[in-house]
Design a protein around this motif. Structure first.
Motif, PDB file in Angstrom:
ATOM      1  N   ASP A   1       0.844  -1.197   0.000  1.00  0.00           N
ATOM      2  CA  ASP A   1       0.000   0.000   0.000  1.00  0.00           C
ATOM      3  C   ASP A   1       0.883   1.252   0.000  1.00  0.00           C
ATOM      4  O   ASP A   1       0.674   2.177  -0.781  1.00  0.00           O
ATOM      5  CB  ASP A   1      -0.925  -0.008   1.213  1.00  0.00           C
ATOM      6  CG  ASP A   1      -2.007   1.055   1.162  1.00  0.00           C
ATOM      7  OD1 ASP A   1      -1.964   1.961   0.298  1.00  0.00           O
ATOM      8  OD2 ASP A   1      -2.918   0.997   2.000  1.00  0.00           O
TER       9      ASP A   1
ATOM     10  N   LEU B   1       2.693   1.717  -3.462  1.00  0.00           N
ATOM     11  CA  LEU B   1       1.817   2.199  -4.518  1.00  0.00           C
ATOM     12  C   LEU B   1       1.440   3.665  -4.307  1.00  0.00           C
ATOM     13  O   LEU B   1       1.381   4.442  -5.262  1.00  0.00           O
ATOM     14  CB  LEU B   1       0.589   1.308  -4.629  1.00  0.00           C
ATOM     15  CG  LEU B   1       0.909  -0.127  -5.064  1.00  0.00           C
ATOM     16  CD1 LEU B   1      -0.352  -0.977  -5.102  1.00  0.00           C
ATOM     17  CD2 LEU B   1       1.617  -0.156  -6.408  1.00  0.00           C
ATOM     18  N   GLN B   2       1.213   4.060  -3.057  1.00  0.00           N
ATOM     19  CA  GLN B   2       0.910   5.469  -2.791  1.00  0.00           C
ATOM     20  C   GLN B   2       2.108   6.359  -3.116  1.00  0.00           C
ATOM     21  O   GLN B   2       1.950   7.439  -3.676  1.00  0.00           O
ATOM     22  CB  GLN B   2       0.500   5.669  -1.336  1.00  0.00           C
ATOM     23  CG  GLN B   2      -0.885   5.158  -1.031  1.00  0.00           C
ATOM     24  CD  GLN B   2      -1.333   5.562   0.341  1.00  0.00           C
ATOM     25  OE1 GLN B   2      -1.402   6.742   0.662  1.00  0.00           O
ATOM     26  NE2 GLN B   2      -1.648   4.575   1.177  1.00  0.00           N
TER      27      GLN B   2
ATOM     28  N   SER C   1       4.606   5.721  -5.267  1.00  0.00           N
ATOM     29  CA  SER C   1       4.846   5.778  -6.719  1.00  0.00           C
ATOM     30  C   SER C   1       3.844   6.703  -7.391  1.00  0.00           C
ATOM     31  O   SER C   1       4.187   7.428  -8.326  1.00  0.00           O
ATOM     32  CB  SER C   1       4.804   4.377  -7.333  1.00  0.00           C
ATOM     33  OG  SER C   1       3.505   3.831  -7.305  1.00  0.00           O
ATOM     34  N   GLU C   2       2.620   6.716  -6.906  1.00  0.00           N
ATOM     35  CA  GLU C   2       1.592   7.597  -7.467  1.00  0.00           C
ATOM     36  C   GLU C   2       1.864   9.056  -7.100  1.00  0.00           C
ATOM     37  O   GLU C   2       1.845   9.932  -7.960  1.00  0.00           O
ATOM     38  CB  GLU C   2       0.215   7.170  -6.938  1.00  0.00           C
ATOM     39  CG  GLU C   2      -0.932   7.986  -7.456  1.00  0.00           C
ATOM     40  CD  GLU C   2      -1.300   7.656  -8.887  1.00  0.00           C
ATOM     41  OE1 GLU C   2      -1.912   8.525  -9.533  1.00  0.00           O
ATOM     42  OE2 GLU C   2      -0.985   6.563  -9.361  1.00  0.00           O
TER      43      GLU C   2
ATOM     44  N   ARG D   1       6.666   2.057  -9.271  1.00  0.00           N
ATOM     45  CA  ARG D   1       5.425   1.422  -9.710  1.00  0.00           C
ATOM     46  C   ARG D   1       5.725   0.014 -10.230  1.00  0.00           C
ATOM     47  O   ARG D   1       5.047  -0.950  -9.874  1.00  0.00           O
ATOM     48  CB  ARG D   1       4.756   2.266 -10.791  1.00  0.00           C
ATOM     49  CG  ARG D   1       3.360   1.821 -11.145  1.00  0.00           C
ATOM     50  CD  ARG D   1       2.670   2.793 -12.095  1.00  0.00           C
ATOM     51  NE  ARG D   1       2.395   4.061 -11.422  1.00  0.00           N
ATOM     52  CZ  ARG D   1       2.975   5.237 -11.739  1.00  0.00           C
ATOM     53  NH1 ARG D   1       3.836   5.314 -12.736  1.00  0.00           N
ATOM     54  NH2 ARG D   1       2.680   6.335 -11.085  1.00  0.00           N
TER      55      ARG D   1
ATOM     56  N   GLY E   1       6.726  -2.149  -7.320  1.00  0.00           N
ATOM     57  CA  GLY E   1       5.527  -2.461  -6.552  1.00  0.00           C
ATOM     58  C   GLY E   1       4.718  -3.569  -7.195  1.00  0.00           C
ATOM     59  O   GLY E   1       4.286  -4.511  -6.530  1.00  0.00           O
ATOM     60  N   HIS E   2       4.535  -3.497  -8.498  1.00  0.00           N
ATOM     61  CA  HIS E   2       3.787  -4.546  -9.200  1.00  0.00           C
ATOM     62  C   HIS E   2       4.531  -5.877  -9.177  1.00  0.00           C
ATOM     63  O   HIS E   2       3.903  -6.936  -9.088  1.00  0.00           O
ATOM     64  CB  HIS E   2       3.451  -4.104 -10.624  1.00  0.00           C
ATOM     65  CG  HIS E   2       2.354  -3.090 -10.644  1.00  0.00           C
ATOM     66  ND1 HIS E   2       1.044  -3.415 -10.446  1.00  0.00           N
ATOM     67  CD2 HIS E   2       2.389  -1.742 -10.804  1.00  0.00           C
ATOM     68  CE1 HIS E   2       0.301  -2.327 -10.492  1.00  0.00           C
ATOM     69  NE2 HIS E   2       1.096  -1.287 -10.705  1.00  0.00           N
TER      70      HIS E   2
ATOM     71  N   LEU F   1      -5.430  -3.411  -3.525  1.00  0.00           N
ATOM     72  CA  LEU F   1      -4.529  -3.603  -4.662  1.00  0.00           C
ATOM     73  C   LEU F   1      -5.303  -3.723  -5.969  1.00  0.00           C
ATOM     74  O   LEU F   1      -4.862  -3.239  -7.005  1.00  0.00           O
ATOM     75  CB  LEU F   1      -3.666  -4.852  -4.459  1.00  0.00           C
ATOM     76  CG  LEU F   1      -2.629  -4.792  -3.353  1.00  0.00           C
ATOM     77  CD1 LEU F   1      -1.903  -6.137  -3.259  1.00  0.00           C
ATOM     78  CD2 LEU F   1      -1.642  -3.658  -3.565  1.00  0.00           C
TER      79      LEU F   1
END
Length: 154
Positions: free
Chosen positions: A58, A61-62, A64-65, A73, A76-77, A119
């Protein structure tokens, strides 16, 4: 420790909220350090939100955004894939330090389920770790809430 409850991901989430303030440059540097630390040593112990893979995902992803970082990103994936593979092959690992399942949100099955929902639909499912009150998507959120009400017969 590299976890939301104690370590880099939790500190990183707090610094993401500081990016618009007077200390934005320092906050950006601290987020970067937290992401790098999380990527190196924040995965593989358990799947919980509190101090496990799903909470750390979590945060990744936050971050990277918020900072538009494509490498984070992708990383994270990649970690999402590893975590989901681990769940599929080894079952749920709750964050209580024992090989038993517990129902709780932060360290148990409810949190693992919530983390997986987040996710899958991060714009529809708010982050409980950053105390988000609502998701960032508006039209989709209203539709989903209506859909859930229909599914429950209300």
């Amino acid at each position: 420790m590299t976890a939301w409850c104690h370590g880099a991901p939790g500190i990183g989430l707090s610094r993401l909220r500081m990016l618009a303030g007077e200390s934005a440059a320092t906050a950006r540097w601290e987020v970067t350090q937290a992401v790098e630390s999380t990527l190196v040593s924040g995965f593989g112990d358990n799947h919980s939100l509190c101090h496990g893979d799903l909470g750390n995902l979590d945060f990744l992803l936050q971050a990277s955004e918020a900072l538009s970082n494509d490498r984070w990103r992708v990383d994270g994936h990649r970690m999402i894939g590893r975590t989901l593979d681990d769940i599929e092959h080894n079952g749920w690992k709750c964050g209580i330090g024992k090989p038993i399942e517990t129902p709780g949100l932060m360290t148990g099955l409810a949190g693992i389920g919530y983390g997986r929902l987040r996710l899958a639909e991060p714009r529809l499912v708010p982050s409980v770790l950053s105390l988000s009150l609502r998701s960032t998507g508006t039209a989709g959120s209203k539709r989903s809430v209506r859909h859930l009400s229909i599914c429950r017969g209300h």
